[in-house]
Enzyme design. Structure first.
Site, PDB file in Angstrom:
ATOM      1  N   LYS A   1       0.848  -1.184   0.000  1.00  0.00           N
ATOM      2  CA  LYS A   1       0.000   0.000   0.000  1.00  0.00           C
ATOM      3  C   LYS A   1       0.891   1.243   0.000  1.00  0.00           C
ATOM      4  O   LYS A   1       1.870   1.322   0.751  1.00  0.00           O
ATOM      5  CB  LYS A   1      -0.887  -0.015   1.249  1.00  0.00           C
ATOM      6  CG  LYS A   1      -1.983   1.026   1.269  1.00  0.00           C
ATOM      7  CD  LYS A   1      -2.828   0.865   2.532  1.00  0.00           C
ATOM      8  CE  LYS A   1      -3.884   1.957   2.635  1.00  0.00           C
ATOM      9  NZ  LYS A   1      -4.628   1.869   3.910  1.00  0.00           N
TER      10      LYS A   1
ATOM     11  N   HIS B   1      -0.233   4.550   0.432  1.00  0.00           N
ATOM     12  CA  HIS B   1      -0.800   5.734   1.079  1.00  0.00           C
ATOM     13  C   HIS B   1      -1.347   5.327   2.446  1.00  0.00           C
ATOM     14  O   HIS B   1      -1.646   4.155   2.680  1.00  0.00           O
ATOM     15  CB  HIS B   1      -1.930   6.340   0.228  1.00  0.00           C
ATOM     16  CG  HIS B   1      -3.066   5.402  -0.014  1.00  0.00           C
ATOM     17  ND1 HIS B   1      -3.010   4.412  -0.990  1.00  0.00           N
ATOM     18  CD2 HIS B   1      -4.275   5.266   0.600  1.00  0.00           C
ATOM     19  CE1 HIS B   1      -4.151   3.733  -0.959  1.00  0.00           C
ATOM     20  NE2 HIS B   1      -4.927   4.218  -0.011  1.00  0.00           N
TER      21      HIS B   1
END
Length: 223
Positions: free
Chosen positions: A104, A106
């Site tokens: 991921k 963010h």
């Protein structure tokens, strides 16, 4: 056989996680038994499952570890349930950690869920079942890439006791390849011993015919 192991075998049957019949495995083998941890679906089931894992982990690895790592996806609820049970049973806080299939970029960034791994952490890996050891090929490099950690061992729920890629069992191959211990809450030998021609809640799950099918399977695929 320890009482918690007998209880766990009955628990797998009650939850329809362990079934007997004819099943085609991912490996292509035709097996007379099948174990699917995805059938644990309720809060009560996961709480009990975490307790059985915690007891087995404590028996084999004691308190000498910091993190319980559950590979995505089935290992995620296993690691969460077991860290909760470990805290309740043994009074020690163990951190849980799992991986994402894709990193991921963010918010909570990176490839890990739960606790981050830090240098010096001692890690126990938790899985449902290991037939070929293929999952470790993905999991071990992920863990070792995060920090300078020590993998204490692997805990699965059922040791199928069959050949992995060679002549040895998948758990034995993992020990040799990666240098850490690998154990199970119960082995298929213990399951057969407990259920063969013995009624469990009024049913015989391993009768003479099923025992013959299991013996034939192990004659071909047993480690």
């Amino acid at each position: 056989m320890e009482n918690y192991k007998k209880e766990f075998i009955g628990f797998m049957v009650d939850c329809q996680v362990l079934k007997f019949g004819e099943f085609i495995l991912k490996s292509g083998r035709k097996s007379p038994f099948f174990m699917n941890a995805g059938a644990y679906v309720t809060g009560a089931q996961l709480r009990k499952l975490g307790e059985y894992y915690a007891r087995a982990i404590h028996e084999h690895y004691g308190d000498g570890f910091d993190v319980l790592f559950g590979p995505a996806y089935k290992g995620i609820p296993l690691s969460v349930a077991t860290t909760m049970a470990y805290s309740e049973l043994y009074g020690k806080e163990i951190r849980y950690c799992s991986n994402r299939k894709e990193a991921k970029d963010h918010g909570d960034t990176g490839i890990l869920l739960g606790s981050k791994l830090a240098d010096g952490d001692k890690v126990v890996i938790i899985e449902d079942v290991t037939t070929s050891g293929k999952s470790m090929e993905e999991t071990v490099p992920i863990i070792r890439a995060q920090a300078d950690i020590q993998i204490k061992g692997l805990m699965v729920s059922l040791n199928r006791m069959e050949k992995g890629k060679g002549e040895k069992s998948a758990l034995e191959e993992i020990k040799e390849l990666y240098g850490f211990d690998a154990n199970a809450i119960v082995t298929m030998e213990e399951v057969t011993e407990y259920l063969y021609n013995k009624p469990y809640k009024g049913n015989i799950y391993i009768n003479d015919g099923m025992k013959a099918a299991i013996d034939s399977y192990y004659a071909q695929y047993g480690a």
